[in-house]
Design a protein around this motif. Sequence first.
Motif, short mmCIF file in Angstrom:
data_model
loop_
_atom_site.label_atom_id
_atom_site.label_comp_id
_atom_site.label_asym_id
_atom_site.label_seq_id
_atom_site.Cartn_x
_atom_site.Cartn_y
_atom_site.Cartn_z
N ARG A 147 0.82 -1.20 0.00
CA ARG A 147 0.00 0.00 0.00
C ARG A 147 0.87 1.26 0.00
NH1 ARG A 147 -5.40 -1.00 2.21
NH2 ARG A 147 -5.69 1.17 1.65
N GLY A 148 0.27 2.39 -0.36
CA GLY A 148 0.98 3.65 -0.40
C GLY A 148 1.35 4.17 0.97
N VAL A 149 2.28 5.11 1.01
CA VAL A 149 2.73 5.72 2.26
C VAL A 149 2.55 7.23 2.13
CG1 VAL A 149 4.68 6.07 3.81
CG2 VAL A 149 4.41 3.88 2.64
N GLY A 150 1.78 7.80 3.04
CA GLY A 150 1.52 9.23 3.02
C GLY A 150 2.48 10.01 3.87
N ARG A 151 2.57 11.29 3.58
CA ARG A 151 3.45 12.17 4.36
C ARG A 151 2.99 12.26 5.81
NH1 ARG A 151 3.48 16.03 -0.59
NH2 ARG A 151 5.44 15.43 -1.55
N ALA A 152 1.69 12.22 6.02
CA ALA A 152 1.17 12.34 7.38
C ALA A 152 1.54 11.14 8.23
CB ALA A 152 -0.35 12.52 7.35
N GLN A 153 1.72 9.98 7.60
CA GLN A 153 2.10 8.80 8.36
C GLN A 153 3.47 8.96 9.01
OE1 GLN A 153 1.48 6.13 5.10
NE2 GLN A 153 -0.39 5.31 6.00
#
Length: 186
Positions: A147-153
């Motif tokens: 799955r993708g990785v967001g900046r907020a994570q």
Amino acid sequence: REGERSARLHAVWSRIAEDVAANPAKAMRLDPKTGKKKAAPESRLAKFLKAPWKTMGGGTWFNLIYLTQGWLELAGEAIWLIRTDAQGLPTEVWPIPPHWLTTPASSADPFFWIEIPGPHGNVTPVKLPAGNVLWLKRPSLSDPYRRGVGRAQAVDDEVTQDELASKWESSFFRNGAKPDMVVFAA
């Protein structure tokens, strides 16, 4: 969901999403005589871009791109279900929140599985054909196939700590800025 609860995080991602969504999409044609691009306001694409998300009150290109960019910033992925007509041409795009996605399509199962939350805590599982789904994601450096990785994570712990500290301070001042107890040394 953290991006809606945290005022600071919301201010950042929503500003980015608004700036990206504010760029209008235009349908253009190449003039065969001059070789130059010219606007095609009456084309099928232009009509689609005016209202790509008709169902459920979504409507505008701005709303579609705003949600898409917001999800990319926060979760690192965004999903579109592309509805088509009998000729296979796109007629509508439905943005799907990334937290609804339970299982991405694979060679073993050519469907994206989502769970749509209901009003009373129940969920409805739905399978979407992979050919009708556009899955945008920011790949993980450690495993680009997941799955993708967001900046907020990346700042999740800091955001949570900031929110908890703000709640404590707010409670302290609501209680008259008086400590619960005082300890005296004799």
